[in-house]
Design an enzyme around this catalytic site. Structure first.
Site, mmCIF file in Angstrom:
data_model
loop_
_atom_site.group_PDB
_atom_site.id
_atom_site.type_symbol
_atom_site.label_atom_id
_atom_site.label_comp_id
_atom_site.label_asym_id
_atom_site.label_seq_id
_atom_site.Cartn_x
_atom_site.Cartn_y
_atom_site.Cartn_z
ATOM 1 N N ASP A 1 0.793 -1.178 -0.155
ATOM 2 C CA ASP A 1 0.068 -0.085 0.105
ATOM 3 C C ASP A 1 0.918 1.290 0.120
ATOM 4 O OD1 ASP A 1 -2.958 1.019 0.470
ATOM 5 O OD2 ASP A 1 -1.510 2.103 1.848
ATOM 6 N N GLU B 1 0.883 5.635 0.266
ATOM 7 C CA GLU B 1 0.507 6.907 0.394
ATOM 8 C C GLU B 1 1.079 7.871 -0.257
ATOM 9 O OE1 GLU B 1 -2.224 7.162 2.195
ATOM 10 O OE2 GLU B 1 -2.109 5.179 3.001
ATOM 11 N N HIS C 1 -5.422 4.913 6.305
ATOM 12 C CA HIS C 1 -4.569 5.556 5.403
ATOM 13 C C HIS C 1 -3.249 5.924 5.877
ATOM 14 C CE1 HIS C 1 -6.084 6.863 1.640
ATOM 15 N NE2 HIS C 1 -7.125 7.029 2.220
ATOM 16 N N ASP D 1 -2.725 -0.096 6.275
ATOM 17 C CA ASP D 1 -3.717 -0.449 5.498
ATOM 18 C C ASP D 1 -3.265 -1.920 4.597
ATOM 19 O OD1 ASP D 1 -4.875 1.687 6.045
ATOM 20 O OD2 ASP D 1 -4.807 2.597 3.783
#
Length: 596
Positions: free
Chosen positions: A37, A39, A179, A184
């Site tokens: 994942d 960001e 997040h 995540d």
């Protein structure tokens, strides 16, 4: 089953050959998955967005065998909007390694694995972009998208949607998505295992079976292939009907016959479509001159018949608008219809909840009265709580004069019609102040209000620009080499056609225009068609290769309009797709083409 050095007998050889077909594929228990994942500072690496964090979990046989996590210095300011969303600030990434160091480390960690992500095109797309930017060959990693897999497996009885947060709740994940990349990724691991466990009971034990599970189609569906035989290979609209001639489903395609046949083959994967096909007894095709005409006809037929198996566009009449009234002391009002009363309108909004978010953003910026009903030019009332809080100019008790109030209303009207800058600056300042005091939940409320307003203002400005034009005629050369022509009047498709080979183009356009539907103008941003129809027309008009033949009126949008703010908020919206609750999915989502 162990192997030996002995030569197998003929019978064993036959058995082994048969087993090779039965067990074709790689068992899931023997594969190593790397669940990743990211960001980021936005939704598009190509548009300049950067990675701020990478988190990954390596699993095999249901067991975690390793984790990877690093912040990444984007060498750019993280927008306050994104910082509120992720909780990652500029100070946190100041001493973090750059992507030039973080990406090779991650690829080494993921080597030899099946790469897994929720909404994989987003995460993998970013990683591939920076690999190309660094001149680094992308390894041959197979990719599995848990969001795509869940949409094939999870029904609405299981969960309201296939967002990561909903799936994590469904499968009882011990990690709540928040997040942050590693959290995540951990939640996605549990979602992956939950999906595998559910499918294991259905005989799915290999990666190949997992990837193609939804391709299974019932015999009953296959038997109905003959329903597509009478349809043409041409663009148009198709309608599935039951034994009472009721419309079950309306769809559109560039090739009617080919598309309808897919409902009876392995290409159709949606559960509800299998149910629909089981009820269908006939399929009707309506041939259209162009794909755009087919898309518009589809919308109109769905609104007319409201088919059970169409999820979208069934109730275009259920919309809301924000209205800036024309009276002695104007106010903002939530209404269902647009009147010819010289007022200014913002919308349409697909839900009352979305409209109320936008209304809150405007009231946060402009202290106009919020009381209902008309107020006399010389009011004699008393001040309310909002006036005491400094959130209303309070004309009711004479605290402000007409000139001062009118100046605020002019700013508000300019914000609705031309530039949203006042709202953007006010709410961004409010968000930053709340974020500094770590009141992220409150900041998130303001973020959602601002994003809703920006999208609504951009949508209204674009739709109004189109619907103000009495007539627009445009043409585009299609892949076939022939020119498609569309006549648009007040935002509604009035005629469509394709210029025949060898025909006089000017004469054809004149005749098409003369035979086009008569459309009368009306007040509001979408007077002659639904917002969805006008937006489809806008997308076509803005597509590459379109040439304007004639424009009656002025087709313009304000230079400082809301569209220039869309890139940031659309990117943040995309990054939140895996976490947005189902009841907020109705947010207005205009189509935006960045300025070149």
């Amino acid at each position: 089953m162990s192997t030996t050095a002995h030569r197998p007998t003929r019978e064993t050889s036959h058995w082994e050959a048969q087993r090779s077909f039965d067990e074709l594929g790689r068992p899931l228990r023997d594969l190593t998955f790397c669940v990743v994942d990211l960001e980021t500072t936005g939704g598009s690496a190509a548009a300049g967005s950067m990675i701020t964090e990478i988190g990954a979990v390596k699993v095999r046989g249901g067991e975690v065998i390793g984790e990877f996590q690093t912040l990444v210095n984007p060498h750019a300011e993280i927008p306050a909007f994104i910082a509120v969303l992720t909780g990652i600030s500029n100070s946190m990434v100041h001493d973090a390694p750059p992507i030039e160091s973080a990406l090779p480390a991650f690829l080494e960690f993921a080597a030899g694995c099946v790469l897994v992500a929720h909404n994989a095109p987003f995460d993998v797309g970013f990683l591939q972009h920076f690999a190309r930017q660094q001149g680094r060959p992308w390894p041959k990693l197979e990719v599995l998208d848990t969001a795509k897999l869940a949409r094939r497996v999870i029904t609405r009885d299981d969960a309201p949607n296939c967002k990561l947060s909903s799936l994590a709740t469904l499968f009882g994940s011990s990690t709540t998505p928040n997040h942050r990349a590693l959290s995540d990724a951990r939640a996605t691991v549990e979602v992956l295992h939950g999906l595998m466990e559910r499918l294991g009971g259905l005989g799915v034990h290999t990666l190949e079976e997992l990837q193609t599970f939804s391709s299974r189609v019932s015999t009953a569906q296959r038997r109905k292939r003959h329903l597509a035989e009478g349809l043409p290979h041409a663009p148009g609209v198709y309608l599935f009907r039951d034994d009472r001639s009721r419309v079950l489903y309306v769809g559109t395609s560039r090739d009617l016959r080919t598309r309808v046949r897919t409902y009876f083959t392995a290409s159709e994967t949606r559960t509800r479509m299998g149910e629909m096909v089981g009820l269908a007894t006939t399929v009707t095709g309506i041939e259209c001159a162009t794909p755009l005409e087919a898309e518009v006809r589809e919308l109109r037929l769905i609104a007319e018949h409201k088919p059970k198996y169409n999820r979208r566009s069934r109730f275009p009449e259920k919309v809301h608008f924000l209205k800036l009234t024309r009276e002695a002391w104007p106010r903002l009002s939530l209404v269902r219809t647009v009147l010819d009363d010289d007022a200014d309108y913002l919308g349409p909004f697909s839900s009352k909840k979305t409209a109320e978010k936008c209304l809150a953003a405007l009231h946060e910026t402009f202290p106009v009265r919020q009381c209902s009903g008309r107020m006399p030019r010389v009011p004699t009332g008393t001040a309310c709580v909002l006036a005491e809080m400094g959130r209303c100019l309070s004309p009711c008790d004479g605290s402000t004069d007409e000139t001062t109030y009118a100046a605020v209303v002019r700013q508000l009207r300019d914000t609705l019609l031309r530039s949203p800058q006042d709202v953007v600056e006010t709410i961004n300042a409010r968000m930053s102040a709340l974020a500094e005091h770590e009141r992220f939940e409150e900041a998130g409320v303001h973020r959602d209000r601002l994003a809703t307003f920006v999208r609504a203002a951009a949508r209204t400005q674009r739709l109004s620009a189109l619907t103000r034009c009495p007539e627009i005629i445009a043409a585009r050369r299609e892949d076939s080499g022939r020119w498609s022509v569309h006549v648009v009047r007040h935002g509604r498709l009035a005629a469509a056609g394709v210029i025949p080979s060898g025909a006089d183009a000017h004469r054809y356009v004149r005749e098409l225009t003369a035979s086009a539907e008569t459309v009368s103008g009306a007040p509001g941003p979408v007077p002659a068609a639904t917002a969805e129809e006008s937006e489809k027309i806008l997308r076509w008009l803005e597509s590459p290769g379109v040439r304007l033949v004639d424009v009656e009126g002025e087709w313009v949008c304000p230079l400082g309009g809301a569209a220039r703010h869309l890139a940031l908020y659309d990117a943040a919206h995309q990054s939140r797709l895996s976490l947005v609750p189902f009841d907020e999915q109705g947010l207005v989502r205009p189509v935006h083409r960045p300025t070149r």
